[in-house]
Scaffold this motif. Structure first.
Motif, short mmCIF file in Angstrom:
data_model
loop_
_atom_site.label_atom_id
_atom_site.label_comp_id
_atom_site.label_asym_id
_atom_site.label_seq_id
_atom_site.Cartn_x
_atom_site.Cartn_y
_atom_site.Cartn_z
N ASP A 71 -31.43 29.66 -8.89
CA ASP A 71 -32.18 28.67 -8.51
C ASP A 71 -33.19 28.25 -9.60
O ASP A 71 -33.37 27.04 -9.86
CB ASP A 71 -32.70 29.21 -7.25
CG ASP A 71 -33.51 28.26 -6.50
OD1 ASP A 71 -32.77 27.14 -6.43
OD2 ASP A 71 -34.71 28.41 -5.92
N TYR A 72 -34.03 29.22 -10.30
CA TYR A 72 -34.81 28.89 -11.21
C TYR A 72 -34.28 28.07 -12.30
O TYR A 72 -35.11 27.12 -12.66
CB TYR A 72 -35.29 30.13 -11.80
CG TYR A 72 -36.60 30.12 -12.78
CD1 TYR A 72 -37.75 29.72 -12.48
CD2 TYR A 72 -36.29 30.49 -13.87
CE1 TYR A 72 -38.65 29.58 -13.45
CE2 TYR A 72 -37.21 30.24 -15.05
CZ TYR A 72 -38.31 30.10 -14.82
OH TYR A 72 -39.50 30.13 -15.54
N GLU A 119 -40.25 36.58 -18.15
CA GLU A 119 -39.77 35.75 -17.05
C GLU A 119 -38.54 36.47 -16.34
O GLU A 119 -38.63 36.29 -14.95
CB GLU A 119 -38.94 34.59 -17.75
CG GLU A 119 -40.00 33.36 -18.17
CD GLU A 119 -39.30 32.47 -19.14
OE1 GLU A 119 -39.35 31.13 -18.86
OE2 GLU A 119 -38.62 32.91 -20.24
N LEU A 123 -38.63 37.23 -11.99
CA LEU A 123 -37.40 37.02 -11.12
C LEU A 123 -36.72 38.39 -10.54
O LEU A 123 -36.57 38.37 -9.42
CB LEU A 123 -36.05 36.35 -11.92
CG LEU A 123 -36.55 35.00 -12.47
CD1 LEU A 123 -35.48 34.57 -13.75
CD2 LEU A 123 -36.52 33.87 -11.37
#
Ligand code: HSE
Length: 307
Positions: A71-72, A119, A123
């Motif tokens: 999604d990101y 990052e 997540l």
């Protein structure tokens, strides 16, 4: 590249004085994930070995963390995933984190422009939250980075990699009981005394200084838990007797690994870690508690591609 196999190590969180902010990676023990890139968007869990888990992506830590990443990045393709669980669920050595970190690390291998470990940790925390009800990163971060990681802040997330002294080993014992992280968090007080906050901050600072200077005496003095252990040790039968046995056998520090029931002993050198393991196994037998044990170097490595 269409298919990879990823190793995702077991980890020890909290390390006594760093509740929710400190953790380290272990050698040898870990989960494996096989990822195959497919045209169909989404995370498709096609096989689960070693645990009874939902294969629906939205109900599985691998699925939730993987979907958060797709999604990101707004990816228009997806992955078939095989999950091989070697870390028992609810054992306290980062089973859910290994799943969460493994999938985001794995997807990252397929990207032309890679995401940073920071990052990926953000997540991965989405998957961890499904298992524990809380977005903590103290297992996910060492899984991805390797070694010791310190979370200096959650908002925004900031992670510092700490040095690992060469002779630092951990002896892990895993009693055959299950403790759910969610429940082990619920029994903790919402507020703590000034005195225990002072002890805990001194200990955390001492452990960090000990890691930087490879000062094993300082590591020994500092790796103590004034905040959490008094509450959680009640969930683990014979905790005090096991702690005494480990420290008498030469362990530097003993404590609950994450939310338990596994317990870790930090040791200087492999011989010491094995002597502690022998002593703990003898104590476990005396008290009649079934458990697995193993000795591991504190690993400088996190997730890796193995095929
Ligand atoms: N820091 C977390 C806890 C680790 O102790 O609740 C468990 O996954």
């Amino acid at each position: 590249m269409e298919k990879i196999r990823v190793f995702s190590p077991a980890t020890v969180a909290n390390v006594n004085c760093g509740f929710d902010v400190l953790g380290f990676a272990l050698d040898g023990l870990g989960d494996e994930l096989v990822l195959t890139k497919v045209d169909k968007p989404g995370i498709h869990i096609i096989k689960i070995v070693g645990a009874s888990l939902s294969a629906k992506a939205e109900e599985n830590v691998v699925g939730v963390a993987g979907l958060a990443m797709l999604d990101y990045l707004a990816l228009d393709y997806g992955f078939e995933v095989e999950i091989y669980k070697n870390i028992r669920l609810g054992s306290g050595v980062g089973s859910s984190a290994a799943s969460a970190a493994g999938i985001v690390y794995g997807i990252n291998q397929f990207l032309e422009t890679k995401l940073s470990n920071l990052e990926l940790t953000k997540l991965g925390m989405k998957g961890e939250a499904l298992a524990s009800g809380n977005e903590h990163a103290d297992n996910v971060a060492p899984c991805l980075y390797g070694g010791f990681t310190l979370i200096t802040g959650y908002q925004p997330l900031n992670i510092v990699e700490l040095p690992v002294p060469d002779e630092l080993y951990a002896t892990i014992i895993h009693p055959h009981i299950e403790i759910k992280t969610k429940e082990a968090r619920e029994i903790l007080p919402k507020e703590v005394s000034l005195q225990s906050a002072i002890s805990q901050s001194g200990n955390l600072a001492g452990l960090v200084a000990g890691l930087y200077s490879s000062d094993y005496e300082l590591i020994k003095d500092a790796t103590k838990d004034a905040l959490i252990e008094p509450y959680r040790k009640q969930l683990i039968p014979h905790f005090d007797a096991l702690k005494k046995a480990a420290l008498n056998a030469g362990g530097l520090a003993f404590g609950i690994s994450g939310s338990g029931p596994s317990m870790f002993t930090l040791c200087k050198g492999e011989a010491s870690a094995k002597a502690v393991e022998t002593e703990l196994n003898s104590k476990l037998q005396t008290v009649g508690l079934e458990a697995d044990s193993y000795v591991s170097k504190v690993s400088k490595h996190g997730n890796k591609v193995i095929e």
